[in-house]
Motif scaffolding. Structure first.
Motif, short mmCIF file in Angstrom:
data_model
loop_
_atom_site.label_atom_id
_atom_site.label_comp_id
_atom_site.label_asym_id
_atom_site.label_seq_id
_atom_site.Cartn_x
_atom_site.Cartn_y
_atom_site.Cartn_z
N LYS A 237 -9.43 5.09 -3.64
CA LYS A 237 -9.94 4.74 -4.96
C LYS A 237 -11.29 5.40 -5.23
N LEU B 245 -7.63 2.36 1.93
CA LEU B 245 -7.27 2.03 0.55
C LEU B 245 -8.44 2.27 -0.40
N VAL B 246 -9.62 1.75 -0.06
CA VAL B 246 -10.76 1.90 -0.98
C VAL B 246 -11.21 3.36 -1.04
N TYR C 120 -5.36 -7.82 2.01
CA TYR C 120 -6.29 -7.43 3.08
C TYR C 120 -7.57 -8.28 3.01
N GLN D 259 0.83 -1.21 0.00
CA GLN D 259 0.00 0.00 0.00
C GLN D 259 0.86 1.26 0.00
N SER E 245 -3.49 -2.86 -5.86
CA SER E 245 -4.21 -4.11 -6.12
C SER E 245 -3.68 -5.24 -5.26
N GLU F 94 -4.82 -4.64 -1.63
CA GLU F 94 -6.25 -4.92 -1.47
C GLU F 94 -6.50 -6.42 -1.44
N ARG F 95 -5.84 -7.16 -2.31
CA ARG F 95 -6.03 -8.61 -2.35
C ARG F 95 -5.62 -9.26 -1.04
N LEU G 205 -7.80 -1.33 4.81
CA LEU G 205 -8.58 -1.53 3.59
C LEU G 205 -9.56 -0.38 3.39
#
Length: 210
Positions: free
Chosen positions: A52, A48-49, A28, A16, A22, A25-26, A45
């Motif tokens: 995005k 992170l999102v 997490y 991160q 990507s 995220e995978r 997470l």
């Protein structure tokens, strides 16, 4: 490949920080598949999102991180900042009241301020002005954050940290508020948790597959 959950979390945090969104995220999601109430994975997470642009998912993950471990101040701060930035002040006040009720908003000087009859805002204008002033070079920020200058520049290119203003020569000038945000970024996921993970068949696993 099977790795310990703590190692998987560190791998995700590193990904991160270095813009491998990507991958992070995978990992997490893999952690949460086995540990649905893992506080740090939920919080990170959520951050992170949100980066995005998925505010709804971010709210879900951040609120769940608080439910998993309400003792971590950063979880509350991240959620409150999201609510405030999105203009949901009513919900933010409700969440802040919950944080205040359990004592998470207290600090060592709260009783002193009360005894002196201070609200804590007396010095705010000067303080905010100082924080917002841009006076730190890229080299100075890298030294204070204790990372290589190239690492800081990579974070800027990846969009992991916001681009500061530039002076008339085109040189980056970071404010102290931006420095504080970068330091917080380097500490992402470093908070310790001390609550038990929900019991259940999947919760007993100490390893996950990546």
């Amino acid at each position: 490949m099977k790795v310990a959950v703590s190692e998987a979390l560190n791998i995700a945090i590193d990904a991160q920080k270095n813009g491998r969104i990507s991958d992070a995220e995978r990992i997490y999601l893999d952690i949460l598949l086995n540990f649905p109430s893992h506080p740090d994975a939920l919080h990170n997470l959520g951050i992170l999102v949100l980066s995005k642009g998925d505010e709804q998912k971010a709210r879900n993950y951040l609120s769940r991180s608080i439910a998993a471990n309400p003792k971590v101040k950063q979880f509350w701060l991240s959620y409150l900042n999201l609510l405030i930035d999105s203009g949901n002040l009513g919900k933010a006040k409700e969440v802040f009241s919950q944080a205040e009720y359990i004592g998470i908003t207290n600090d060592p000087f709260v009783n002193i301020r009360r005894a002196l009859g201070l609200s804590g805002n007396e010095m705010q204008p000067t303080y905010v002005t100082a924080l917002d002033s841009g006076s730190l070079s890229t080299k100075e920020v890298a030294a204070k954050v204790k990372v290589h200058r190239d690492t800081l520049l990579r974070w800027l290119r990846n969009g992991s940290i916001p681009e500061p203003k530039r002076d008339h020569r085109g040189w980056r000038k970071f404010s102290y508020a931006e420095l504080a945000a970068i330091i917080k970024f380097t500490q992402i996921g470093s908070s310790k948790t001390d609550v038990a993970i929900d019991s259940g068949p999947k919760q007993t696993a100490k390893w996950i597959s990546l």
